[in-house]
Write a protein that holds these residues in place. Structure first.
Motif, short mmCIF file in Angstrom:
data_model
loop_
_atom_site.label_atom_id
_atom_site.label_comp_id
_atom_site.label_asym_id
_atom_site.label_seq_id
_atom_site.Cartn_x
_atom_site.Cartn_y
_atom_site.Cartn_z
N GLY A 190 -8.46 -36.85 19.17
CA GLY A 190 -7.26 -36.19 18.67
C GLY A 190 -7.60 -35.14 17.63
O GLY A 190 -7.04 -34.04 17.63
N ILE A 191 -8.53 -35.45 16.74
CA ILE A 191 -8.99 -34.48 15.74
C ILE A 191 -9.74 -33.34 16.42
O ILE A 191 -9.50 -32.17 16.13
N GLN A 192 -10.61 -33.67 17.37
CA GLN A 192 -11.39 -32.65 18.07
C GLN A 192 -10.50 -31.63 18.77
O GLN A 192 -10.78 -30.44 18.76
N TYR A 193 -9.45 -32.09 19.40
CA TYR A 193 -8.59 -31.22 20.19
C TYR A 193 -7.39 -30.68 19.42
O TYR A 193 -6.52 -30.05 19.99
N GLY A 194 -7.33 -30.97 18.12
CA GLY A 194 -6.26 -30.43 17.28
C GLY A 194 -4.93 -31.13 17.43
O GLY A 194 -3.90 -30.63 16.97
N LYS A 195 -4.90 -32.29 18.05
CA LYS A 195 -3.65 -33.04 18.21
C LYS A 195 -3.33 -33.88 16.98
O LYS A 195 -2.19 -34.27 16.77
N LEU A 196 -4.36 -34.18 16.19
CA LEU A 196 -4.22 -34.91 14.94
C LEU A 196 -4.79 -34.08 13.80
O LEU A 196 -5.74 -33.31 14.01
N ALA A 197 -4.25 -34.27 12.62
CA ALA A 197 -4.74 -33.54 11.46
C ALA A 197 -6.17 -34.00 11.11
O ALA A 197 -6.49 -35.18 11.22
N LYS A 207 -8.04 -34.82 8.34
CA LYS A 207 -7.95 -35.17 6.93
C LYS A 207 -9.32 -35.27 6.26
O LYS A 207 -9.41 -35.40 5.05
N TYR A 208 -10.39 -35.21 7.05
CA TYR A 208 -11.73 -35.45 6.53
C TYR A 208 -12.59 -34.19 6.45
O TYR A 208 -13.71 -34.24 5.99
#
Length: 71
Positions: free
Chosen positions: A54-61, A63-64
Motif C-alpha cells: 500500500g505504501i509502495q503504490y501510494g494507496k497508504l500514507a 508515515k515512515y
C-alpha cells in the motif's frame, strides 16, 4: 520453533525483504522431519504485505519516510 509448531503456539511464519516483500513460510524441515506451520498466509503476514505494498503504490500514507520519488 519446532516445539512452538507442535504446540500450536507458532501459527505463522514469514520472511520479508526488498524484492520479496513478505513471503509466508508454510513448513520447515528440521532433523529429517517436515513441520507444517500453515497452508496459507496468516493475518500478520497479510497485514504487513498489505501495508508495505500500500505504501509502495501510494494507496497508504508513508508515515515512515521510506518512499523517495526519482525524477
Amino acid at each position: 520453533m519446532v516445539e512452538g509448531i507442535k504446540s500450536k503456539k507458532v501459527t505463522e511464519c514469514f520472511g520479508a525483504g526488498t524484492a520479496a516483500v513478505v513471503s509466508p513460510v508454510g513448513k520447515i524441515g528440521y532433523k529429517d522431519e517436515v513441520h507444517v506451520i500453515s497452508e496459507t498466509a496468516g493475518p500478520w503476514s497479510q497485514k504487513i504485505f498489505d501495508t508495505l505494498t500500500g505504501i509502495q503504490y501510494g494507496k497508504l500514507a508513508d508515515k515512515y519516510g521510506w518512499v523517495y520519488k526519482i525524477h
